[in-house]
Design a protein around this motif. Structure first.
Motif, PDB file in Angstrom:
ATOM      1  N   ILE A  66      12.168  15.744  -3.208  1.00  0.00           N
ATOM      2  CA  ILE A  66      11.446  14.510  -3.572  1.00  0.00           C
ATOM      3  C   ILE A  66      10.937  13.815  -2.314  1.00  0.00           C
ATOM      4  O   ILE A  66       9.793  13.351  -2.253  1.00  0.00           O
ATOM      5  CB  ILE A  66      12.359  13.567  -4.387  1.00  0.00           C
ATOM      6  N   LYS A  67      11.786  13.752  -1.299  1.00  0.00           N
ATOM      7  CA  LYS A  67      11.389  13.100  -0.047  1.00  0.00           C
ATOM      8  C   LYS A  67      10.193  13.831   0.575  1.00  0.00           C
ATOM      9  O   LYS A  67       9.230  13.187   1.007  1.00  0.00           O
ATOM     10  CB  LYS A  67      12.550  13.089   0.943  1.00  0.00           C
ATOM     11  N   LYS A  68      10.255  15.146   0.596  1.00  0.00           N
ATOM     12  CA  LYS A  68       9.158  15.946   1.174  1.00  0.00           C
ATOM     13  C   LYS A  68       7.856  15.711   0.403  1.00  0.00           C
ATOM     14  O   LYS A  68       6.794  15.495   0.991  1.00  0.00           O
ATOM     15  CB  LYS A  68       9.541  17.430   1.130  1.00  0.00           C
ATOM     16  N   GLU A  69       7.950  15.696  -0.925  1.00  0.00           N
ATOM     17  CA  GLU A  69       6.751  15.492  -1.748  1.00  0.00           C
ATOM     18  C   GLU A  69       6.195  14.076  -1.569  1.00  0.00           C
ATOM     19  O   GLU A  69       4.979  13.873  -1.522  1.00  0.00           O
ATOM     20  CB  GLU A  69       7.094  15.737  -3.224  1.00  0.00           C
ATOM     21  N   ALA A  70       7.096  13.093  -1.472  1.00  0.00           N
ATOM     22  CA  ALA A  70       6.662  11.705  -1.288  1.00  0.00           C
ATOM     23  C   ALA A  70       5.968  11.532   0.061  1.00  0.00           C
ATOM     24  O   ALA A  70       4.945  10.840   0.166  1.00  0.00           O
ATOM     25  CB  ALA A  70       7.848  10.759  -1.408  1.00  0.00           C
ATOM     26  N   MET A  71       6.523  12.150   1.102  1.00  0.00           N
ATOM     27  CA  MET A  71       5.888  12.103   2.425  1.00  0.00           C
ATOM     28  C   MET A  71       4.488  12.711   2.366  1.00  0.00           C
ATOM     29  O   MET A  71       3.526  12.153   2.910  1.00  0.00           O
ATOM     30  CB  MET A  71       6.742  12.859   3.443  1.00  0.00           C
ATOM     31  N   GLU A  72       4.371  13.855   1.708  1.00  0.00           N
ATOM     32  CA  GLU A  72       3.066  14.541   1.595  1.00  0.00           C
ATOM     33  C   GLU A  72       2.065  13.678   0.829  1.00  0.00           C
ATOM     34  O   GLU A  72       0.866  13.670   1.134  1.00  0.00           O
ATOM     35  CB  GLU A  72       3.247  15.893   0.916  1.00  0.00           C
ATOM     36  N   LEU A  73       2.568  12.957  -0.167  1.00  0.00           N
ATOM     37  CA  LEU A  73       1.701  12.075  -0.959  1.00  0.00           C
ATOM     38  C   LEU A  73       1.113  10.975  -0.072  1.00  0.00           C
ATOM     39  O   LEU A  73      -0.080  10.650  -0.163  1.00  0.00           O
ATOM     40  CB  LEU A  73       2.522  11.465  -2.099  1.00  0.00           C
ATOM     41  N   VAL A  74       1.944  10.398   0.799  1.00  0.00           N
ATOM     42  CA  VAL A  74       1.472   9.363   1.715  1.00  0.00           C
ATOM     43  C   VAL A  74       0.433   9.934   2.679  1.00  0.00           C
ATOM     44  O   VAL A  74      -0.614   9.316   2.923  1.00  0.00           O
ATOM     45  CB  VAL A  74       2.642   8.729   2.496  1.00  0.00           C
ATOM     46  N   VAL A  75       0.720  11.100   3.226  1.00  0.00           N
ATOM     47  CA  VAL A  75      -0.214  11.739   4.160  1.00  0.00           C
ATOM     48  C   VAL A  75      -1.556  11.991   3.477  1.00  0.00           C
ATOM     49  O   VAL A  75      -2.630  11.750   4.044  1.00  0.00           O
ATOM     50  CB  VAL A  75       0.379  13.054   4.710  1.00  0.00           C
ATOM     51  N   GLN A  76      -1.481  12.467   2.246  1.00  0.00           N
ATOM     52  CA  GLN A  76      -2.700  12.755   1.480  1.00  0.00           C
ATOM     53  C   GLN A  76      -3.529  11.492   1.249  1.00  0.00           C
ATOM     54  O   GLN A  76      -4.757  11.510   1.333  1.00  0.00           O
ATOM     55  CB  GLN A  76      -2.282  13.367   0.135  1.00  0.00           C
ATOM     56  N   GLU A  97       0.831  -1.209   0.000  1.00  0.00           N
ATOM     57  CA  GLU A  97       0.000   0.000   0.000  1.00  0.00           C
ATOM     58  C   GLU A  97       0.862   1.254   0.000  1.00  0.00           C
ATOM     59  O   GLU A  97       0.614   2.201  -0.750  1.00  0.00           O
ATOM     60  CB  GLU A  97      -0.928  -0.011   1.219  1.00  0.00           C
ATOM     61  N   LEU A  98       1.864   1.258   0.868  1.00  0.00           N
ATOM     62  CA  LEU A  98       2.774   2.409   0.919  1.00  0.00           C
ATOM     63  C   LEU A  98       3.615   2.503  -0.354  1.00  0.00           C
ATOM     64  O   LEU A  98       3.813   3.595  -0.909  1.00  0.00           O
ATOM     65  CB  LEU A  98       3.702   2.274   2.129  1.00  0.00           C
ATOM     66  N   GLU A  99       4.105   1.368  -0.809  1.00  0.00           N
ATOM     67  CA  GLU A  99       4.980   1.360  -1.981  1.00  0.00           C
ATOM     68  C   GLU A  99       4.250   1.869  -3.223  1.00  0.00           C
ATOM     69  O   GLU A  99       4.826   2.596  -4.041  1.00  0.00           O
ATOM     70  CB  GLU A  99       5.515  -0.060  -2.209  1.00  0.00           C
ATOM     71  N   SER A 100       2.982   1.506  -3.366  1.00  0.00           N
ATOM     72  CA  SER A 100       2.207   1.959  -4.521  1.00  0.00           C
ATOM     73  C   SER A 100       2.057   3.475  -4.531  1.00  0.00           C
ATOM     74  O   SER A 100       2.073   4.104  -5.597  1.00  0.00           O
ATOM     75  CB  SER A 100       0.820   1.301  -4.523  1.00  0.00           C
TER      76      SER A 100
END
Length: 659
Positions: free
Chosen positions: A581-591, A537-540
């Motif tokens: 990239i890390k910040k955006e990826a973290m935000e994507l997971v939170v979203q 789920e996280l990886e996707s």
């Protein structure tokens, strides 16, 4: 998930499939009622399945199934006698209409092509069987196979089966210790290997590893060596014999060896799977088990027919190697063996091979597609894939983006992707996509017919719409006949959770429409603040970021949440600012998942630890990051990645201590 389906078979397509025609012949118009009957009356189902597959017997069975020893030890096709070589090769070679049809196609890394008709394949199997007999191999002896994907590999396996001996294939990329572990566990008398093979244009010197393995294996009496590269190699005249000399010795017998009539529970092969503690498990498969399950799944589920060409990118040491042989040949189809790699010398090699040989059924892994999609679809568009009818996928869960790329760019939105998940101990699939129901990204639209599948919560109760354990509650043809010389380990591995229930080790969600999603291995599952989270789920979500091509997720101990997610991501190209990239990826997971399930950290790595059949080995990531024993890593393609992750872990925890 039905509302998310993207591939819809029309009536004409549905009615053309083997599955539909078979259902209709059995009196069913509706798939759901047919599937229900297939698990309610498994004796009836498998009796009809072997008729549909045209399985021939030297002595017909008196009873389809005997459960006197309980569900863990079913006895299928009681009192029957058969041999898989008859059904895979001999019956086609003895028929005027099929004897000259292509049975086996081989393409080498450097583009050589060899083809064998069923008649030619039978002739080679007879020669090799005589060679085995002349070498003293008898019924019940174990012969280890440590071979690249070359024709002699298939010939050797079939010849061993023909005389009633047992073959045990090992992954061609293993080192000596891993090969020796499997030889010694099986107590093999003979090793069949090669001097080497080509991989990405380079010579891999296999005999050197084979010699080291034999030095660690006291039961080996003879080593047969195929001269694939024709190199000068170390030679032990007391032990080694070339393949050509092996065949010549067999010809001196001046007779055609009889195909041994095997009882239904007698073993055909031992498939060793990697154990988490470093001790492989030897799944025992019979002549009437693995081949029939593989043939059913390929033929009836995937619609492989005479005239088709089945190509699975795999290795003979993995389950899908024997699946390719038996799934194809028992259905009278051609099978394609490929020595090379999908992206050498160019990123279109796998599409070129599929086009050149008119492949109708192509088997790949999600990791393979993730590695190819970064090169773009123009490499695919160069090739005529008009004969391609279906794409099979196995090995690991999908992420939506690569699945859709494969469906849209390779399959042009018209070729179904058959997600297929099972295991070595299954002989094929538990979950699949049947071709008479709509198919959606990353999911499975059915359990395989004959597989009584459920999803259980922690109390052993069926659940819908939430993550649970994938279980099977009735036996099936192809179920491993225990582990070689380890019956207790077999029972403890699969049967110790709930009574008469096979617990497979996958976390799965089943929705109200009957679609399944695998979220990961149950020993990989995360429990973040009481919320169960599958790593997939996280990886996707992470690979939705345009800069991230691949991701792996593990859980680590956390003082507040009990467990926290740590992710490892592979970037598409060199990126100028990984912090962004890390910040955006973290935000994507939170979203997508909420703040509570946000990863504790994302590390960028050059690659993830993967097996040769492209499975990301999360347990190796976790053990290395936590600086623990990583167990058996012999199946890893890239073991150096584990050391890199171990260093990341040491630095991470050192910094925490300093804080």
């Amino acid at each position: 998930m039905l509302n998310q389906a993207v591939w819809f078979p029309d009536n004409a397509y549905i009615e053309s499939t083997r599955l539909y025609r078979w259902m209709k012949k059995l009196g069913f118009q509706n798939y759901d009622s047919f599937y229900k009957k297939s698990i309610q009356d498994i004796e009836w189902f498998w009796d009809e399945a072997v008729k549909e597959l045209g399985i021939e017997w030297y002595q017909p069975y008196k009873k389809t199934l005997n459960l006197d020893q309980g569900m863990k030890w079913p006895h299928w096709f009681v009192d029957s006698k058969s041999n898989v070589v008859h059904n895979a090769v001999e019956k086609w070679a003895s028929c005027e209409q099929t004897k000259d049809k292509v049975a086996l196609i081989w393409e080498s890394d450097d583009g050589q092509v060899i083809r064998y008709s069923f008649q030619e394949l039978q002739d080679e199997v007879i020669r090799a069987a005589n060679g085995l007999i002349a070498s003293g191999i008898q019924k019940g002896d174990v012969v280890s196979i440590y071979m690249p994907m070359i024709p002699e590999t298939v010939i050797a396996m079939l010849a061993i089966a023909k005389i009633g001996a047992i073959f045990s294939p090992a992954f061609s990329g293993y080192g000596a210790e891993a090969v020796a572990t499997r030889i010694n566990a099986a107590k093999a008398k003979m090793l069949i290997t090669a001097d080497g093979f080509l991989r990405r244009g380079k010579q891999v010197m296999m005999k050197l590893e084979a010699d080291r393995a034999v030095g660690l294996s006291p039961t080996i009496e003879k080593v047969v060596v195929v001269r694939r590269l024709n190199h000068d190699i170390p030679w032990n005249d007391k032990l080694d014999i070339s393949w050509d000399s092996f065949l010549e010795n067999g010809q001196k017998l001046q007779c055609s060896p009889k195909t041994v009539e095997m009882e239904s529970n007698e073993p055909l092969m031992l498939l060793y799977t990697s154990g988490t503690t470093g001790k492989p498990k030897g799944a025992v498969h019979t002549h009437t088990g693995f081949p029939i399950k593989a043939a059913f799944d390929a033929g009836v589920v995937m619609d492989v027919k005479q005239g088709d060409t089945l190509f699975w990118y795999t290795d003979m040491g993995w389950m899908m190697g024997p699946f390719l042989i038996f799934g194809g040949l028992l259905n009278g189809a051609s099978i394609l063996l490929f020595e090379g790699t999908p992206d050498y010398p160019n990123p279109d090699r796998i599409w070129e091979v599929a086009s050149k040989h008119g492949v109708t059924h192509l088997g790949i892994s999600p990791t393979l597609i993730r590695s190819l999609m970064k090169h773009g679809e123009t490499w695919v568009q160069k090739h005529d894939l008009s004969r391609l009818k279906a794409i099979g996928s196995t090995g690991e869960p999908w992420n939506p983006e690569p699945w859709l790329w494969l469906f849209e760019k390779v399959g042009q939105k018209s070729i179904p992707i058959i997600n297929y998940s099972g295991g070595t101990e299954i002989s094929g699939g538990i979950l699949c996509n049947v071709l008479i129901r709509p198919i959606g990204p990353i999911t499975f639209n059915s359990a395989v017919p004959g597989m009584d599948v459920h999803v259980y919560d922690e109390n052993g109760k069926p659940v819908v719409g939430e993550v649970g354990e994938l279980v099977i509650t009735k036996p099936w043809v192809g179920m491993t006949n225990g582990f070689w010389n380890e019956p207790d380990r077999y029972e403890n591995s699969y049967w110790n959770r709930w009574p008469d229930t096979w617990v497979h080790g996958d976390w799965v969600i089943k929705d109200e429409d009957g679609f399944y999603t695998i979220t990961g291995r149950s020993d990989d599952i995360l429990n973040v603040a009481g919320k169960r989270l599958g790593p997939a789920e996280l990886e996707s979500i992470l690979v939705e970021h345009p800069a991230i091509v691949e991701a792996g997720t593990i859980g680590i101990p956390d003082d507040v949440k009990g467990e926290a997610a740590v992710c490892f991501a592979v970037l598409k190209d060199k990126q100028p600012d990984t912090d962004i990239i890390k910040k955006e990826a973290m935000e994507l997971v939170v979203q997508k998942l909420g703040k509570a399930l946000k990863p504790k950290e994302i590390f960028f790595v050059q690659d993830l630890p993967k097996t040769r059949n492209a499975k990301v080995m999360r347990r190796a990531i976790k053990a290395a990051f936590l600086n623990k024993d990583t167990g058996d890593l012999s199946s890893l393609e890239n073991p150096h990645t584990v050391d890199m992750i171990r260093e990341l872990g040491k630095n991470y925890f050192n910094q925490i201590e300093l804080k």
